[in-house]
Design a protein around this motif. Structure first.
Motif, mmCIF file in Angstrom:
data_model
loop_
_atom_site.group_PDB
_atom_site.id
_atom_site.type_symbol
_atom_site.label_atom_id
_atom_site.label_comp_id
_atom_site.label_asym_id
_atom_site.label_seq_id
_atom_site.Cartn_x
_atom_site.Cartn_y
_atom_site.Cartn_z
ATOM 1 N N SER A 8 0.886 -1.223 -0.024
ATOM 2 C CA SER A 8 -0.057 0.158 0.024
ATOM 3 C C SER A 8 0.868 1.306 0.051
ATOM 4 O O SER A 8 1.758 1.337 0.574
ATOM 5 N N VAL A 9 0.510 2.320 -0.726
ATOM 6 C CA VAL A 9 1.305 3.616 -0.816
ATOM 7 C C VAL A 9 0.901 4.175 0.625
ATOM 8 O O VAL A 9 -0.153 3.985 1.524
ATOM 9 N N VAL A 105 5.692 4.936 -1.987
ATOM 10 C CA VAL A 105 5.134 6.075 -2.210
ATOM 11 C C VAL A 105 4.510 6.244 -3.654
ATOM 12 O O VAL A 105 3.602 7.107 -3.913
ATOM 13 N N GLU A 106 4.348 5.079 -4.245
ATOM 14 C CA GLU A 106 3.695 5.012 -5.589
ATOM 15 C C GLU A 106 3.581 3.394 -6.343
ATOM 16 O O GLU A 106 4.568 2.756 -5.935
ATOM 17 N N LYS A 107 2.592 3.060 -6.680
ATOM 18 C CA LYS A 107 2.454 1.853 -7.187
ATOM 19 C C LYS A 107 1.599 1.874 -8.498
ATOM 20 O O LYS A 107 0.587 2.476 -8.472
ATOM 21 N N GLU A 108 1.855 0.869 -9.459
ATOM 22 C CA GLU A 108 0.977 0.862 -10.679
ATOM 23 C C GLU A 108 1.083 -0.340 -11.258
ATOM 24 O O GLU A 108 2.346 -1.073 -11.168
ATOM 25 N N ARG A 116 4.637 -2.158 -10.618
ATOM 26 C CA ARG A 116 6.051 -1.192 -10.361
ATOM 27 C C ARG A 116 5.559 -0.669 -8.778
ATOM 28 O O ARG A 116 4.381 0.079 -8.698
ATOM 29 N N VAL A 117 6.620 -0.517 -8.107
ATOM 30 C CA VAL A 117 6.266 -0.171 -6.981
ATOM 31 C C VAL A 117 7.457 0.844 -6.561
ATOM 32 O O VAL A 117 8.754 0.514 -6.917
ATOM 33 N N ALA A 118 7.302 2.205 -6.351
ATOM 34 C CA ALA A 118 8.190 3.216 -6.087
ATOM 35 C C ALA A 118 8.483 3.234 -4.686
ATOM 36 O O ALA A 118 7.420 3.515 -3.974
ATOM 37 N N THR A 119 9.631 3.100 -4.024
ATOM 38 C CA THR A 119 9.814 3.294 -2.578
ATOM 39 C C THR A 119 10.962 4.042 -2.172
ATOM 40 O O THR A 119 12.168 4.193 -2.672
ATOM 41 N N GLU A 120 10.362 5.063 -1.518
ATOM 42 C CA GLU A 120 11.787 6.038 -0.757
ATOM 43 C C GLU A 120 12.455 5.031 0.333
ATOM 44 O O GLU A 120 12.006 4.581 1.125
ATOM 45 N N GLN A 137 12.927 1.786 -7.860
ATOM 46 C CA GLN A 137 11.756 1.548 -8.781
ATOM 47 C C GLN A 137 11.572 -0.121 -9.054
ATOM 48 O O GLN A 137 12.693 -0.650 -9.511
#
Length: 143
Positions: A8-9, A105-108, A116-120, A137
């Motif tokens: 989850s974002v 911070v983002e997923k699509e 794709r999952v963006a993780t800080e 990414q």
């Protein structure tokens, strides 16, 4: 195993305790980043760092080790597309102990099989100084 749909974002995690040694710093640097402030303690004393420091690439590698050990090894992560905004704002010195914090911070959806999952990612020392920040990414397996 966590899949793309399980993430989850806004989800955060904090983990790790990795102690950095002088020997590890000089060995890594001797192979991959042989600048004097990474390989020669005497020369490092006269550098802007005032002592031996880990290569930023070594800091990234130690961060990756913590990520694999604590998040990725038993997950649906399939590999990274890359990293964005990689920064090393504070050097890592021998004796520092590193830990990692993450926030999704983002997923699509990427395709039928992957997302794709963006993780800080933020790596800090025992004194809570940030030594690495980036956005990973990563492709994750979908159910």
């Amino acid at each position: 195993m966590d899949y793309f749909e399980d993430l989850s974002v806004g989800e955060t995690d904090q983990f790790g305790s990795y102690e950095v040694t002088r020997e590890e710093i000089t060995t890594f640097a001797g192979t991959y980043d042989p600048q004097p402030f990474h390989t020669d303690p005497a020369a490092a004393e006269d550098s802007m760092f005032g002592g031996l420091v880990a290569s930023g690439w070594h800091t990234a590698a130690m961060t990756m080790r913590l990520l694999v050990d604590h998040q990725l090894s038993a997950s649906g992560a399939m590999g990274a597309l890359g990293v964005d905004s990689l920064r090393w704002p504070t050097p890592v010195y021998p004796g520092d102990t590193l830990s990692v914090g993450t926030e999704i911070v983002e997923k699509e959806a990427w395709d039928d099989d992957r997302g794709r999952v963006a993780t800080e990612v933020t790596t800090t020392t025992q004194a809570d100084e940030t030594v690495l920040s980036m956005v990973g990414q990563v492709l994750w397996r979908r159910r």
